[in-house]
Design a protein around this motif. Structure first.
Motif, mmCIF file in Angstrom:
data_model
loop_
_atom_site.group_PDB
_atom_site.id
_atom_site.type_symbol
_atom_site.label_atom_id
_atom_site.label_comp_id
_atom_site.label_asym_id
_atom_site.label_seq_id
_atom_site.Cartn_x
_atom_site.Cartn_y
_atom_site.Cartn_z
ATOM 1 N N GLY B 65 0.798 -1.223 0.000
ATOM 2 C CA GLY B 65 0.000 0.000 0.000
ATOM 3 C C GLY B 65 0.829 1.270 0.000
ATOM 4 O O GLY B 65 0.295 2.354 0.176
ATOM 5 N N GLN B 66 2.131 1.132 -0.180
ATOM 6 C CA GLN B 66 3.022 2.279 -0.005
ATOM 7 C C GLN B 66 2.650 3.470 -0.894
ATOM 8 O O GLN B 66 2.683 4.606 -0.443
ATOM 9 N N ALA B 67 2.267 3.207 -2.136
ATOM 10 C CA ALA B 67 1.923 4.303 -3.049
ATOM 11 C C ALA B 67 0.737 5.101 -2.512
ATOM 12 O O ALA B 67 0.701 6.320 -2.639
ATOM 13 N N GLY B 68 -0.210 4.423 -1.879
ATOM 14 C CA GLY B 68 -1.372 5.109 -1.332
ATOM 15 C C GLY B 68 -0.981 6.074 -0.230
ATOM 16 O O GLY B 68 -1.472 7.201 -0.173
ATOM 17 N N PHE B 69 -0.075 5.643 0.656
ATOM 18 C CA PHE B 69 0.331 6.521 1.753
ATOM 19 C C PHE B 69 1.211 7.659 1.254
ATOM 20 O O PHE B 69 1.151 8.772 1.765
ATOM 21 N N MET B 70 2.016 7.378 0.233
ATOM 22 C CA MET B 70 2.780 8.460 -0.400
ATOM 23 C C MET B 70 1.836 9.506 -0.968
ATOM 24 O O MET B 70 2.047 10.708 -0.835
ATOM 25 N N LEU B 71 0.778 9.008 -1.618
ATOM 26 C CA LEU B 71 -0.214 9.897 -2.218
ATOM 27 C C LEU B 71 -0.822 10.812 -1.161
ATOM 28 O O LEU B 71 -0.920 12.021 -1.342
ATOM 29 N N LEU B 72 -1.191 10.223 -0.004
ATOM 30 C CA LEU B 72 -1.770 11.022 1.072
ATOM 31 C C LEU B 72 -0.788 12.093 1.526
ATOM 32 O O LEU B 72 -1.161 13.254 1.706
ATOM 33 N N GLY B 73 0.482 11.689 1.716
ATOM 34 C CA GLY B 73 1.495 12.639 2.164
ATOM 35 C C GLY B 73 1.689 13.749 1.154
ATOM 36 O O GLY B 73 1.705 14.936 1.504
ATOM 37 N N LEU B 121 2.658 17.171 9.089
ATOM 38 C CA LEU B 121 1.232 16.895 8.923
ATOM 39 C C LEU B 121 1.013 15.818 7.861
ATOM 40 O O LEU B 121 0.168 14.935 8.020
ATOM 41 N N ALA B 122 1.830 15.867 6.797
ATOM 42 C CA ALA B 122 1.723 14.859 5.735
ATOM 43 C C ALA B 122 1.905 13.464 6.325
ATOM 44 O O ALA B 122 1.127 12.552 6.051
ATOM 45 N N GLY B 123 2.937 13.338 7.174
ATOM 46 C CA GLY B 123 3.174 12.050 7.813
ATOM 47 C C GLY B 123 2.019 11.662 8.715
ATOM 48 O O GLY B 123 1.560 10.522 8.701
ATOM 49 N N LEU B 124 1.511 12.649 9.477
ATOM 50 C CA LEU B 124 0.442 12.345 10.429
ATOM 51 C C LEU B 124 -0.833 11.902 9.718
ATOM 52 O O LEU B 124 -1.484 10.950 10.147
ATOM 53 N N VAL B 125 -1.172 12.577 8.624
ATOM 54 C CA VAL B 125 -2.384 12.197 7.888
ATOM 55 C C VAL B 125 -2.250 10.757 7.399
ATOM 56 O O VAL B 125 -3.161 9.937 7.567
ATOM 57 N N SER B 239 3.778 3.894 7.533
ATOM 58 C CA SER B 239 2.952 4.789 6.731
ATOM 59 C C SER B 239 3.277 6.245 7.011
ATOM 60 O O SER B 239 3.249 7.073 6.109
ATOM 61 N N PHE B 240 3.593 6.549 8.288
ATOM 62 C CA PHE B 240 3.993 7.920 8.621
ATOM 63 C C PHE B 240 5.170 8.342 7.749
ATOM 64 O O PHE B 240 5.152 9.392 7.116
ATOM 65 N N PHE B 241 6.185 7.464 7.693
ATOM 66 C CA PHE B 241 7.381 7.847 6.937
ATOM 67 C C PHE B 241 7.125 7.785 5.431
ATOM 68 O O PHE B 241 7.729 8.550 4.671
ATOM 69 N N ALA B 242 6.219 6.906 4.997
ATOM 70 C CA ALA B 242 5.840 6.916 3.580
ATOM 71 C C ALA B 242 5.156 8.237 3.255
ATOM 72 O O ALA B 242 5.359 8.806 2.176
ATOM 73 N N GLY B 243 4.361 8.755 4.212
ATOM 74 C CA GLY B 243 3.712 10.046 4.021
ATOM 75 C C GLY B 243 4.725 11.174 3.920
ATOM 76 O O GLY B 243 4.642 12.029 3.035
ATOM 77 N N VAL B 244 5.720 11.166 4.825
ATOM 78 C CA VAL B 244 6.787 12.166 4.758
ATOM 79 C C VAL B 244 7.513 12.039 3.415
ATOM 80 O O VAL B 244 7.794 13.032 2.741
ATOM 81 N N GLY B 245 7.779 10.782 3.031
ATOM 82 C CA GLY B 245 8.434 10.537 1.747
ATOM 83 C C GLY B 245 7.586 11.075 0.594
ATOM 84 O O GLY B 245 8.117 11.647 -0.355
ATOM 85 N N GLY B 246 6.263 10.902 0.718
ATOM 86 C CA GLY B 246 5.366 11.426 -0.311
ATOM 87 C C GLY B 246 5.468 12.941 -0.405
ATOM 88 O O GLY B 246 5.488 13.505 -1.503
#
Lengths: 293, 362
Positions: B65-73, B121-125, B239-246
């Motif tokens: 699901g990594q792409a999804g969490f990147m997308l959110l971030g 915030l990106a990571g948190l979301v 997912s937090f870090f995937a969000g930051v990465g996103g």
């Protein structure tokens, strides 16, 4: 919402096409416990073979067998090259290998086509327009369910009545014991991939006849949807996969009918998957699996 | 001081030196230089690959699901940082809103957060979404988990493109005009800090619990590890870090759209993890730089016409590239690092003759 006969017909047709792909997933999963991520791409390659064969202006009764043979050969080779060496490896490795094959096939298709959508040739008779109950559609829409049901009946007979079918059932029940009983599992697995690829090739003939063009990624989404259909019907069960595929095909096209929500037509499939996995992981017709430690 | 400590000190020095080198490179390179772009993208992908490795390699949860969490971030970052009202009006030109006093504004969010806050915030979301997705999904096993997380990523992508949320996500149009780093160092710093945090987490008691779950769930549970809790911690952290990465990916790209966050992106990250070695942080980092450099730069010559007449043309690079990946997947399953980490201690240890391990009790 404007649901017309068009959408229902399109749904039945799409469902039949998904069903043919889903059988390949469900059979491979039943035997190898592997989600064959490359299966959707095999389906796409079958479409491309048809595109390139028809460019050489061979008659249709020659080109269709070539497509079927080529796809079967591809499925067989993928199994031998990418899955057989990993038979004793952890399941995750085999799945990664399947993802790698999918990536390779897509890039290969991108290279060969040059990234342009390739128009799918019109197959005479199948691609003709007809009118039923006032709805105009291609003949393929009507033929698909008939072809699917015919093939499924043949397949079920093959699995229930023949020796190789019995071997397949044995291998899917217990891999190691059937090996001890003298079943050549490698040939059983090869036959599974051959049947799966054959059906995917038939599916691609029907699918692309109604969608007109082939692009390198056009196998990915139908592949995933067919997998969802297989899970929905109960993985390992062939009638289950067919029923699941028809339900998904029809629902998806009904959602497409509404312009507001049409962006969710693909998401619906995955939402269905998640609901099924949570509520009844064995699917509609699946067997109960007991976890052994 | 014992030998191990000296080696750790050397490691730290090497890392500091590396960052100094990057800072130096920033003064020499233009922001559109190919080397600069590759270093930036490599740093972003290193973080995302390590976050995926935390799940797949260290906790044994096969998540796609990594792409999804990147997308959110990426979306969170872009939505909350478009700086001025005029910019917002330009970006959200199809989704303008009329305020109470009759003025037209673009989009729903009418303020801009500082960059650092937006990244957080990106990571948190992403983490909050991961928590709610994890509640049902983490009960599933191996390939079912993979396909369910993949499904959620696709659903998130569809939601982001939905017109109904257009005032927030701009529908299927681009988000742009948000601030981004032009130099390389910030990408390295953020990515480096995040990777260090993941590394520390893996070395903590939590990390040991993750590894125990990976090796044998039943045994881990019998040892008193709360499976649900630890799986959730791993999933949410990853997912937090995937969000930051996103968010970093959004900066690297300058514009963002839901379209590229497909399963193919997840597959690419998974392949980076495999090449680096499942269960090795340094492996993932090395592999992501190698992967990005090869796919964007070093193999470019294969796309030119006439290197091998009739064979090389646009797209050939990717064929060679994916064939090499298949070879690695099939024959070098351990990847570059296996499940080991790169360190001075190990490098030196490799030079001195090892004591032969005794094989006890055949």
């Amino acid at each position: 919402m404007n649901i017309t006969l068009d959408h229902i017909l399109a749904g039945i047709s799409a469902g039949g096409q998904y069903a043919l792909i889903a059988i390949g997933y469900t059979m491979v999963y039943g035997i190898l416990r592997l989600i064959n991520f490359a299966h959707g791409d095999v389906f796409m390659v079958a479409g491309l073979i048809m595109v390139y064969i028809s460019a050489s202006s061979l008659p249709i009764y020659v080109s269709i067998p070539i497509v079927l043979l080529g796809t079967v050969l591809l499925g067989f080779l993928i199994e031998r090259a990418a899955y057989k060496p990993l038979r004793s490896a952890p399941r995750m490795s085999v799945m990664i290998s399947a993802i790698g094959v999918s990536y390779l096939l897509q890039n290969l298709a991108l290279y060969i086509t040059g990234g342009l959508p390739k128009p799918y040739p019109a197959i005479p008779w199948i691609s003709d327009s007809i009118t039923i109950f006032g709805a105009t559609t291609k003949r393929v829409t009507v033929i698909t369910p008939v072809v699917v049901i015919g093939l499924v009946v043949v397949l079920v007979l093959l699995i229930q009545k023949t020796k190789i079918g019995m071997a397949m059932r044995a291998v899917s029940k217990d891999f190691e014991t059937s090996q001890l009983m003298g079943i050549k599992i490698n040939s059983v697995i090869s036959v599974t991939f051959i049947i799966g690829s054959f059906l995917a090739a038939v599916g691609s003939l029907l699918y692309f006849s109604s969608y007109q063009s082939v692009i390198p990624t056009s196998g990915a989404l139908p592949g995933l949807k067919a997998f969802v259909a297989a899970v929905f019907g109960g993985i390992g069960s062939i009638p289950g996969a067919v029923v699941g595929a028809f339900i998904i095909g029809i629902c998806e096209n009904l959602i497409k009918a509404s312009t507001e929500m049409s962006i969710f037509s693909d998401a619906f499939t995955f939402a269905l998957l998640i609901v099924v996995l949570l509520v009844k992981p064995t699917g509609l017709f699946g067997e109960k699996v007991i976890d052994k430690v | 001081m014992n030998k191990k400590r000296v080696c750790t000190l050397v490691d730290v020095l090497v890392i500091v030196l590396l960052f100094a080198l990057i800072a130096f490179a920033d003064t020499k390179l233009n922001s559109f230089d190919i080397l600069a772009k590759i270093l930036q993208k490599g740093a972003v992908f290193a973080l995302i690959a390590v976050s995926m490795n935390l799940l797949n390699g260290f906790t044994g949860l096969f998540s796609l699901g990594q792409a999804g969490f990147m997308l959110l971030g990426a979306y969170t970052y872009a939505i909350f940082t478009i700086p001025t009202t005029e910019d917002r009006l330009a970006v959200y030109k199809y989704y303008t809103m009329t305020m109470a006093d009759g003025t037209e504004t673009g989009g729903l969010v009418q303020f801009a957060l500082p960059v650092a806050a937006a990244i957080l915030l990106a990571g948190l979301v992403a983490a909050v979404f991961a928590f709610f997705i994890g509640l049902p999904v983490l009960r599933l096993k191996s390939d079912y988990l993979a396909i369910a997380t993949l499904g959620f990523a696709e659903i998130l992508r569809a939601i982001c493109q939905w017109k109904g949320l257009g005032v927030l996500t701009n529908g299927s149009n681009q988000l742009r005009k948000y601030p981004y780093f032009k130099s390389i160092l910030p990408y390295f710093l953020i990515s480096g800090v995040c990777i260090a945090i993941i590394a520390l987490l893996i070395r903590s008691t939590y990390g040991r619990a993750f590894k125990a779950i990976r090796d044998d769930e039943v045994a881990a549970e019998a040892m008193g590890i709360n499976l649900t809790k630890h799986k959730m911690i791993a999933f949410v952290t990853s997912s937090f870090f995937a969000g930051v990465g996103g968010a970093l990916f959004a900066m690297y790209q300058n514009t963002i759209q839901a379209k590229p966050f497909t399963t193919t992106l997840t597959y690419e990250i998974l392949l980076i993890v495999v090449i680096g070695g499942i269960g090795s942080i340094s492996g993932s980092v090395i592999a992501s730089f190698l992967y990005i450099a090869c796919s964007e730069w070093w193999l470019r010559f294969l796309d030119a016409d006439g290197v091998i007449p009739g064979v090389t043309r646009n797209g050939f690079r990717l064929v060679v590239f994916s064939a090499v990946i298949m070879i690695i997947v099939l024959f070098f399953r351990r990847g570059i690092m296996g499940d080991k980490e790169l360190s001075t201690y190990r490098l030196l240890g490799g030079l001195t003759p090892k004591k032969k391990k005794e094989v006890s009790g055949k």
